[in-house]
Scaffold this motif. Structure first.
Motif, PDB file in Angstrom:
ATOM      1  N   ILE A  16      -0.402  -4.085   3.951  1.00 13.70           N
ATOM      2  CA  ILE A  16      -0.714  -2.662   3.956  1.00 13.70           C
ATOM      3  C   ILE A  16       0.347  -1.949   4.789  1.00 13.70           C
ATOM      4  O   ILE A  16       0.675  -2.376   5.898  1.00 13.70           O
ATOM      5  CB  ILE A  16      -2.129  -2.366   4.489  1.00 13.70           C
ATOM      6  N   LEU A  17       0.895  -0.884   4.231  1.00  8.35           N
ATOM      7  CA  LEU A  17       1.928  -0.100   4.899  1.00  8.35           C
ATOM      8  C   LEU A  17       1.311   1.221   5.339  1.00  8.35           C
ATOM      9  O   LEU A  17       0.644   1.893   4.553  1.00  8.35           O
ATOM     10  CB  LEU A  17       3.108   0.128   3.950  1.00  8.35           C
ATOM     11  N   LEU A  18       1.524   1.594   6.596  1.00 10.11           N
ATOM     12  CA  LEU A  18       0.907   2.779   7.194  1.00 10.11           C
ATOM     13  C   LEU A  18       1.956   3.858   7.439  1.00 10.11           C
ATOM     14  O   LEU A  18       3.018   3.590   7.998  1.00 10.11           O
ATOM     15  CB  LEU A  18       0.227   2.424   8.526  1.00 10.11           C
ATOM     16  N   SER A  19       1.642   5.087   7.033  1.00 14.10           N
ATOM     17  CA  SER A  19       2.591   6.197   7.157  1.00 14.10           C
ATOM     18  C   SER A  19       1.905   7.366   7.867  1.00 14.10           C
ATOM     19  O   SER A  19       0.880   7.874   7.403  1.00 14.10           O
ATOM     20  CB  SER A  19       3.072   6.622   5.768  1.00 14.10           C
ATOM     21  N   SER A  20       2.475   7.794   8.971  1.00 13.35           N
ATOM     22  CA  SER A  20       1.857   8.830   9.796  1.00 13.35           C
ATOM     23  C   SER A  20       2.206  10.227   9.301  1.00 13.35           C
ATOM     24  O   SER A  20       2.888  10.405   8.296  1.00 13.35           O
ATOM     25  CB  SER A  20       2.286   8.657  11.262  1.00 13.35           C
ATOM     26  N   HIS A  83      -0.770  -2.283  -0.278  1.00 12.77           N
ATOM     27  CA  HIS A  83      -1.649  -1.146  -0.069  1.00 12.77           C
ATOM     28  C   HIS A  83      -0.903  -0.118   0.780  1.00 12.77           C
ATOM     29  O   HIS A  83       0.041  -0.459   1.517  1.00 12.77           O
ATOM     30  CB  HIS A  83      -2.934  -1.568   0.649  1.00 12.77           C
ATOM     31  N   PHE A  84      -1.359   1.126   0.717  1.00 14.17           N
ATOM     32  CA  PHE A  84      -0.670   2.190   1.455  1.00 14.17           C
ATOM     33  C   PHE A  84      -1.713   3.133   2.038  1.00 14.17           C
ATOM     34  O   PHE A  84      -2.595   3.622   1.331  1.00 14.17           O
ATOM     35  CB  PHE A  84       0.262   2.962   0.521  1.00 14.17           C
ATOM     36  N   PRO A 102       3.649   3.254  -9.596  1.00 10.71           N
ATOM     37  CA  PRO A 102       2.222   2.877  -9.591  1.00 10.71           C
ATOM     38  C   PRO A 102       1.989   1.377  -9.559  1.00 10.71           C
ATOM     39  O   PRO A 102       0.995   0.919  -8.980  1.00 10.71           O
ATOM     40  CB  PRO A 102       1.688   3.509 -10.886  1.00 10.71           C
ATOM     41  N   ASP A 103       2.881   0.601 -10.155  1.00  9.67           N
ATOM     42  CA  ASP A 103       2.685  -0.847 -10.202  1.00  9.67           C
ATOM     43  C   ASP A 103       2.861  -1.503  -8.832  1.00  9.67           C
ATOM     44  O   ASP A 103       2.432  -2.648  -8.647  1.00  9.67           O
ATOM     45  CB  ASP A 103       3.655  -1.481 -11.193  1.00  9.67           C
ATOM     46  N   MET A 104       3.472  -0.793  -7.892  1.00 12.93           N
ATOM     47  CA  MET A 104       3.681  -1.357  -6.558  1.00 12.93           C
ATOM     48  C   MET A 104       2.461  -1.194  -5.667  1.00 12.93           C
ATOM     49  O   MET A 104       2.351  -1.871  -4.637  1.00 12.93           O
ATOM     50  CB  MET A 104       4.889  -0.699  -5.875  1.00 12.93           C
ATOM     51  N   LEU A 105       1.547  -0.285  -6.039  1.00 15.97           N
ATOM     52  CA  LEU A 105       0.429   0.037  -5.158  1.00 15.97           C
ATOM     53  C   LEU A 105      -0.825  -0.743  -5.519  1.00 15.97           C
ATOM     54  O   LEU A 105      -1.230  -0.792  -6.682  1.00 15.97           O
ATOM     55  CB  LEU A 105       0.124   1.530  -5.209  1.00 15.97           C
ATOM     56  N   GLY A 106      -1.441  -1.331  -4.481  1.00 13.36           N
ATOM     57  CA  GLY A 106      -2.753  -1.916  -4.643  1.00 13.36           C
ATOM     58  C   GLY A 106      -3.789  -0.825  -4.502  1.00 13.36           C
ATOM     59  O   GLY A 106      -4.255  -0.234  -5.476  1.00 13.36           O
ATOM     60  N   LYS A 107      -4.120  -0.479  -3.258  1.00 15.41           N
ATOM     61  CA  LYS A 107      -5.057   0.600  -2.974  1.00 15.41           C
ATOM     62  C   LYS A 107      -4.349   1.669  -2.145  1.00 15.41           C
ATOM     63  O   LYS A 107      -3.443   1.370  -1.365  1.00 15.41           O
ATOM     64  CB  LYS A 107      -6.277   0.080  -2.222  1.00 15.41           C
ATOM     65  N   LEU A 108      -4.803   2.900  -2.323  1.00 15.73           N
ATOM     66  CA  LEU A 108      -4.227   4.044  -1.630  1.00 15.73           C
ATOM     67  C   LEU A 108      -5.305   4.686  -0.765  1.00 15.73           C
ATOM     68  O   LEU A 108      -6.394   4.994  -1.249  1.00 15.73           O
ATOM     69  CB  LEU A 108      -3.693   5.048  -2.650  1.00 15.73           C
ATOM     70  N   LEU A 109      -5.000   4.885   0.515  1.00 17.50           N
ATOM     71  CA  LEU A 109      -5.935   5.509   1.446  1.00 17.50           C
ATOM     72  C   LEU A 109      -5.309   6.790   1.973  1.00 17.50           C
ATOM     73  O   LEU A 109      -4.193   6.765   2.516  1.00 17.50           O
ATOM     74  CB  LEU A 109      -6.268   4.572   2.607  1.00 17.50           C
ATOM     75  N   LEU A 110      -6.022   7.909   1.808  1.00 10.69           N
ATOM     76  CA  LEU A 110      -5.514   9.231   2.173  1.00 10.69           C
ATOM     77  C   LEU A 110      -6.418   9.863   3.225  1.00 10.69           C
ATOM     78  O   LEU A 110      -7.630   9.981   3.014  1.00 10.69           O
ATOM     79  CB  LEU A 110      -5.467  10.131   0.938  1.00 10.69           C
ATOM     80  N   ILE A 111      -5.826  10.285   4.338  1.00 12.62           N
ATOM     81  CA  ILE A 111      -6.583  10.881   5.441  1.00 12.62           C
ATOM     82  C   ILE A 111      -6.161  12.327   5.617  1.00 12.62           C
ATOM     83  O   ILE A 111      -4.995  12.616   5.921  1.00 12.62           O
ATOM     84  CB  ILE A 111      -6.328  10.119   6.760  1.00 12.62           C
ATOM     85  N   LEU A 194      -2.558  15.171 -10.729  1.00 11.36           N
ATOM     86  CA  LEU A 194      -3.470  14.199 -10.123  1.00 11.36           C
ATOM     87  C   LEU A 194      -4.061  13.256 -11.163  1.00 11.36           C
ATOM     88  O   LEU A 194      -4.288  12.068 -10.881  1.00 11.36           O
ATOM     89  CB  LEU A 194      -4.588  14.920  -9.373  1.00 11.36           C
ATOM     90  N   GLY A 195      -4.310  13.755 -12.350  1.00  5.90           N
ATOM     91  CA  GLY A 195      -4.891  12.923 -13.398  1.00  5.90           C
ATOM     92  C   GLY A 195      -4.018  11.763 -13.824  1.00  5.90           C
ATOM     93  O   GLY A 195      -4.509  10.811 -14.453  1.00  5.90           O
ATOM     94  N   ALA A 196      -2.750  11.812 -13.482  1.00  8.82           N
ATOM     95  CA  ALA A 196      -1.825  10.736 -13.848  1.00  8.82           C
ATOM     96  C   ALA A 196      -1.834   9.589 -12.841  1.00  8.82           C
ATOM     97  O   ALA A 196      -1.180   8.561 -13.063  1.00  8.82           O
ATOM     98  CB  ALA A 196      -0.405  11.289 -13.979  1.00  8.82           C
ATOM     99  N   ILE A 197      -2.548   9.748 -11.736  1.00  5.29           N
ATOM    100  CA  ILE A 197      -2.588   8.713 -10.701  1.00  5.29           C
ATOM    101  C   ILE A 197      -3.864   7.901 -10.871  1.00  5.29           C
ATOM    102  O   ILE A 197      -4.969   8.376 -10.586  1.00  5.29           O
ATOM    103  CB  ILE A 197      -2.544   9.337  -9.290  1.00  5.29           C
ATOM    104  N   ASP A 198      -3.728   6.668 -11.322  1.00  3.92           N
ATOM    105  CA  ASP A 198      -4.894   5.825 -11.580  1.00  3.92           C
ATOM    106  C   ASP A 198      -5.145   4.816 -10.462  1.00  3.92           C
ATOM    107  O   ASP A 198      -6.058   3.998 -10.551  1.00  3.92           O
ATOM    108  CB  ASP A 198      -4.723   5.099 -12.916  1.00  3.92           C
ATOM    109  N   THR A 199      -4.356   4.871  -9.417  1.00  2.02           N
ATOM    110  CA  THR A 199      -4.508   3.953  -8.296  1.00  2.02           C
ATOM    111  C   THR A 199      -5.885   4.106  -7.664  1.00  2.02           C
ATOM    112  O   THR A 199      -6.375   5.233  -7.474  1.00  2.02           O
ATOM    113  CB  THR A 199      -3.433   4.238  -7.230  1.00  2.02           C
TER     114      THR A 199
END
Length: 273
Positions: A16-20, A83-84, A102-111, A194-199
């Motif tokens: 999982i990669l974290l970005s501030s 994950h990101f 998109p193929d590089m991402l497992g799960k996406l977490l947005l805060i 947004l509809g194009a992001i299926d992650t």
């Protein structure tokens, strides 16, 4: 790009990669490292123009250039999938990454992130820019916690506030870099994409966030085809710091598929209203 790797190692370990956010420092994620490291290889990094990466933020390129930096780190670590998790500006990087790779991402977490900046956030950024240009670095840094933390939390952590202020002044990323980073996040607009992001995406926000209205997260969750929304009444913009125990529990529930702790689609709409 300066980055650090924590936690589990091995070919079968997920990363999982974290970005501030605007501050850009990988150390922002200190309250999450230990819990994540029990299950994942955890990568933190300092954004270009900040911290130990340093340098200058490109005049052009915006969020897309910041995605290029993430891909540089992924290449250095030979990551083909991860994950990101991104906070505010970091969340915008995650959304752009989901569109581009998109193929590089497992799960996406947005805060406390957004698909398009809210006018209220623009007012806050205008205020901060005015402080920087007219009152200087010290005033800019001193005001920063007001947009991040609840008043009571700041009152209870006065020593930390003083230490963070001294560090922020001593290691200020520079006026040009700050202005270019703010310009990048203000220009970001993928609201109609947004509809194009299926992650598979976890969207979380707090109702007492002074900087970003929680309705921006509601919009993300409504627009993303595969998203869950978790809203909290308190914790403010930097909820992963001010409510770290609660945040970490919900974060891991999503990442580890403990679905009982995740709000259902029906509950999402109930909470949003």
């Amino acid at each position: 790009m300066y980055f650090q790797v924590h936690g589990q190692q091995g070919a079968d370990v997920e990363t999982i990669l974290l970005s501030s956010g605007l501050g850009g420092s990988g150390s922002y994620w200190a309250p999450q490292i230990a819990d994540l490291a029990e299950h994942f290889r955890v990568v933190t990094y300092d954004h270009r123009g900040t911290g130990r990466t340093g340098g200058e933020v490109p005049e052009q390129g915006g969020i897309s250039a910041m995605v290029d930096d993430v891909l540089q780190i992924a290449d250095a670590l030979k990551l083909t999938r991860f994950h990101f998790m991104g906070h505010a500006l970091g969340g915008l990087i995650g959304l752009e990454l989901a569109l581009r790779q998109p193929d590089m991402l497992g799960k996406l977490l947005l805060i406390n992130a957004w698909s398009k900046a809210d006018p209220h956030s623009g007012r806050c950024f205008d205020t901060r820019i005015s402080l920087l240009e007219n009152s200087g670095v010290e005033a800019f840094v001193k005001a920063q916690p007001l947009f991040l933390y609840p008043a009571v939390w700041m009152s209870e952590h006065t020593e930390r506030m003083a230490a963070d202020e001294a560090h922020g002044i001593a290691h200020f990323q520079g006026k040009t870099n700050v202005l270019r980073r703010i310009a990048a996040l203000r220009a970001f607009d993928i609201d109609d994409r947004l509809g194009a992001i299926d992650t598979e995406t976890w969207v979380t926000a707090t109702k007492d966030d002074l900087l970003v209205p929680y309705t921006r997260s509601v919009r993300l969750a409504d627009g993303l085809p595969n998203a869950k929304l978790l809203l909290a009444d308190f914790g403010a913009h930097a909820v992963n710091i001010t409510e770290a125990t609660r945040f970490n529990k919900d974060m891991l529930a999503f990442l580890l598929q403990e679905k009982a702790a995740i709000k259902t689609e029906t509950e999402r709409h109930d909470i949003a209203t």
